[in-house]
Design a protein around this motif. Structure first.
Motif, PDB file in Angstrom:
ATOM      1  N   SER A  50       0.932  -1.285  -0.106  1.00 34.34           N
ATOM      2  CA  SER A  50       0.069  -0.002  -0.124  1.00 34.34           C
ATOM      3  C   SER A  50       0.736   1.284   0.060  1.00 34.34           C
ATOM      4  O   SER A  50       0.534   2.212  -0.732  1.00 34.34           O
ATOM      5  N   LEU A  51       2.108   1.238   0.821  1.00 32.05           N
ATOM      6  CA  LEU A  51       2.939   2.524   0.752  1.00 32.05           C
ATOM      7  C   LEU A  51       3.352   2.526  -0.852  1.00 32.05           C
ATOM      8  O   LEU A  51       3.522   3.742  -1.435  1.00 32.05           O
ATOM      9  N   TRP A  52       3.860   1.493  -1.538  1.00 35.69           N
ATOM     10  CA  TRP A  52       4.114   1.501  -2.823  1.00 35.69           C
ATOM     11  C   TRP A  52       3.144   2.101  -3.821  1.00 35.69           C
ATOM     12  O   TRP A  52       3.456   2.718  -4.412  1.00 35.69           O
ATOM     13  N   GLY A  57       1.685   6.676  -6.949  1.00 34.01           N
ATOM     14  CA  GLY A  57       0.687   7.557  -7.551  1.00 34.01           C
ATOM     15  C   GLY A  57       1.001   8.888  -7.451  1.00 34.01           C
ATOM     16  O   GLY A  57       0.537   9.562  -8.342  1.00 34.01           O
ATOM     17  N   LYS A  58       1.418   9.234  -6.235  1.00 32.16           N
ATOM     18  CA  LYS A  58       1.533  10.722  -5.903  1.00 32.16           C
ATOM     19  C   LYS A  58       3.033  11.126  -5.866  1.00 32.16           C
ATOM     20  O   LYS A  58       3.239  12.579  -5.594  1.00 32.16           O
ATOM     21  N   GLY A  59       4.135  10.340  -5.750  1.00 34.52           N
ATOM     22  CA  GLY A  59       5.356  10.922  -5.448  1.00 34.52           C
ATOM     23  C   GLY A  59       5.609  10.550  -3.970  1.00 34.52           C
ATOM     24  O   GLY A  59       4.777  10.368  -3.124  1.00 34.52           O
ATOM     25  N   TRP A  60       6.749  10.844  -3.499  1.00 31.57           N
ATOM     26  CA  TRP A  60       7.316  10.695  -2.128  1.00 31.57           C
ATOM     27  C   TRP A  60       6.599  11.753  -1.163  1.00 31.57           C
ATOM     28  O   TRP A  60       6.140  11.573  -0.114  1.00 31.57           O
ATOM     29  N   GLY A  61       6.679  12.986  -1.675  1.00 29.81           N
ATOM     30  CA  GLY A  61       6.132  13.906  -0.961  1.00 29.81           C
ATOM     31  C   GLY A  61       4.477  13.974  -0.575  1.00 29.81           C
ATOM     32  O   GLY A  61       4.096  14.027   0.723  1.00 29.81           O
TER      33      GLY A  61
END
Length: 108
Positions: A50-52, A57-61
């Motif tokens: 889920s973290l991946w 989907g939205k980048g690390w930020g």
């Protein structure tokens, strides 16, 4: 974000089922040590997936912020469903895990 929620909810349900008390309430009987380890591994794996999903989907930020929000929301949903509708909580987890690839595919 729906796929992330579904994966988080499934992960928390698997972690919940790895505990003897909840396993007995939902499935009847105590889990074997092998099943308990498998459920823990599956739970943590689904949370990692889920973290991946959120970061992809939205980048690390923004992905991490969204992931933490979804993490809390899915845990809250499980906590509210488990005491009152335990079978529904289990059914929603299975349905969510089945639907999560379709939710991820629909966003792309």
């Amino acid at each position: 974000m729906l796929a992330t929620f579904l994966l988080c909810y499934g992960g928390f349900t698997a972690l919940c089922l790895s505990m003897a008390r909840h396993h007995d309430d939902l499935l009847g009987g105590k889990p074997s040590s092998r099943r308990r380890q498998g459920l823990k591994l599956a739970g943590w794996g689904l949370l990692g997936l889920s973290l991946w999903s959120a970061v992809a989907g939205k980048g690390w930020g923004f992905g991490l912020v969204d992931w933490f929000a979804v993490l809390m929301a899915s845990a809250l949903a499980l906590v509210f469903l488990l005491p009152y509708r335990p079978r529904l909580a289990l059914a929603l987890s299975g349905l969510g895990l089945f639907a999560s690839p379709f939710a991820a595919w629909a966003l792309n």
